[in-house]
Design an enzyme around this catalytic site. Structure first.
Site, PDB file in Angstrom:
ATOM      1  N   ALA A   1     -11.662   2.380 114.264  1.00  0.00           N
ATOM      2  CA  ALA A   1     -10.787   3.464 114.696  1.00  0.00           C
ATOM      3  C   ALA A   1     -10.070   3.095 115.991  1.00  0.00           C
ATOM      4  O   ALA A   1      -8.861   3.305 116.132  1.00  0.00           O
ATOM      5  CB  ALA A   1     -11.604   4.747 114.893  1.00  0.00           C
TER       6      ALA A   1
ATOM      7  N   LYS B   1     -25.717  -1.514 109.682  1.00  0.00           N
ATOM      8  CA  LYS B   1     -24.352  -1.051 109.405  1.00  0.00           C
ATOM      9  C   LYS B   1     -23.626  -0.999 110.746  1.00  0.00           C
ATOM     10  O   LYS B   1     -24.066  -0.316 111.679  1.00  0.00           O
ATOM     11  CB  LYS B   1     -24.408   0.347 108.777  1.00  0.00           C
ATOM     12  CG  LYS B   1     -23.055   1.073 108.650  1.00  0.00           C
ATOM     13  CD  LYS B   1     -22.264   0.580 107.471  1.00  0.00           C
ATOM     14  CE  LYS B   1     -21.015   1.424 107.236  1.00  0.00           C
ATOM     15  NZ  LYS B   1     -21.304   2.752 106.670  1.00  0.00           N
TER      16      LYS B   1
ATOM     17  N   HIS C   1     -14.998  10.143 110.379  1.00  0.00           N
ATOM     18  CA  HIS C   1     -15.973  10.794 109.526  1.00  0.00           C
ATOM     19  C   HIS C   1     -15.482  12.158 109.029  1.00  0.00           C
ATOM     20  O   HIS C   1     -14.321  12.331 108.696  1.00  0.00           O
ATOM     21  CB  HIS C   1     -17.324  10.929 110.238  1.00  0.00           C
ATOM     22  CG  HIS C   1     -17.940   9.631 110.643  1.00  0.00           C
ATOM     23  ND1 HIS C   1     -17.856   8.490 109.892  1.00  0.00           N
ATOM     24  CD2 HIS C   1     -18.657   9.296 111.753  1.00  0.00           C
ATOM     25  CE1 HIS C   1     -18.495   7.500 110.504  1.00  0.00           C
ATOM     26  NE2 HIS C   1     -18.981   7.971 111.640  1.00  0.00           N
TER      27      HIS C   1
END
Length: 276
Positions: free
Chosen positions: A109, A53, A152
């Site tokens: 981000a 990931k 998150h």
């Protein structure tokens, strides 16, 4: 088969079934739990597990060796990173020449932040500092940095630090493009049977949705001291229709983000066709 993903609730929710041998025909997994900043670098250096990931922002660095798996990742709406400051609400221009902490320079981000800043902040940011994401809010609170880019579960907890939202970059991106936000991608080494990998990941996603209570103990074991409610909110936000299948909107979002970033020189140029 070796795999690396984060201990965050959305990843443990998605991969619970495969990790626990609940997917018929799928190979046993040897799991490394690692922050996405680590997997971004592992993939770019050609090391680490066969399946990982990573951030979508890291894809241009790895596409020669790894393929994007069209399921299992995090891409959605209303789930973007936040720019936080301490004190009263200020406008974007207050960041001109200031010190801003980010969780990674190879993250969605960071790309969203740089694209937003180039549109809205005359004179540019003063200094970008990379630090682990769990250290960013305390640093903003302490005043050692002027602003922080958070991801998150910080979306749900930043008020506990007395911090102020300057910009929701997800809202900015969605208003600017009309597309969802590409966050985390599942990649597999091109030497593997990619069709099989896709089938097993999709089956694990489907199992998670069909048996949502079975994964709770596993999720909380790795949830880094999150409460059950925050972990559930995390899953609801980051696991959605795009986790099951990127679809045309998903691919369009990835192409828009990485295409813009390449034009700005934030990522290497690459053939967008390599994404499919």
């Amino acid at each position: 088969m070796k795999i690396a993903f984060s201990p965050c609730p959305n990843d443990t929710f998605v991969f619970h079934a495969w990790v626990h041998g609940l997917i018929p025909g799928a190979p046993e997994l040897d799991v490394t739990y690692a922050d996405i900043d680590k997997t971004n670098n592992w993939a770019a250096e050609g090391i680490g597990p066969e399946v990982q990931k990573i951030s979508y922002a890291a894809l241009p660095y790895v596409l020669s060796d790894y393929a994007l798996i069209p399921c299992g990742g995090a891409l959605g709406r209303g789930c973007g990173p936040l720019v936080l400051t301490k004190g009263e609400q200020v406008g974007p221009q207050a960041l001109a020449g200031k010190k801003v902490a980010v969780p990674s320079e190879r993250s969605t981000a960071y790309l969203l932040f740089r694209l937003w800043a180039s549109q809205t902040i005359s004179g540019g940011i003063g200094e970008i500092i990379v630090m682990p994401f769990h250290e960013i809010m305390p640093a903003v609170q302490a005043g050692t940095i002027d602003a922080g880019l958070v991801i998150h579960e910080a979306r749900f907890t930043y008020q506990d630090y007395g911090l102020t939202l300057l910009q929701d970059l997800g809202s900015w991106w969605e208003e600017d493009t009309g597309l969802p936000i590409p966050l985390g991608a599942i990649i597999a080494h091109r030497s593997l049977n990619l069709g099989e990998i896709t089938k097993w990941v999709k089956a694990s996603v489907d199992y998670a949705w069909a048996h949502p209570d079975e994964s709770k103990a596993y999720i909380m074991e790795h949830a880094q001291e999150l409460s059950v409610d925050v972990a559930s909110s995390h899953i609801e936000l980051y696991v959605n229709e795009y986790t099951a299948n990127l679809g045309e909107d998903g691919y369009a979002a990835i192409e828009a983000l990485l295409g813009r970033a390449a034009k700005e020189g934030l990522v290497p140029t690459f053939d967008l066709n390599a994404l499919r």
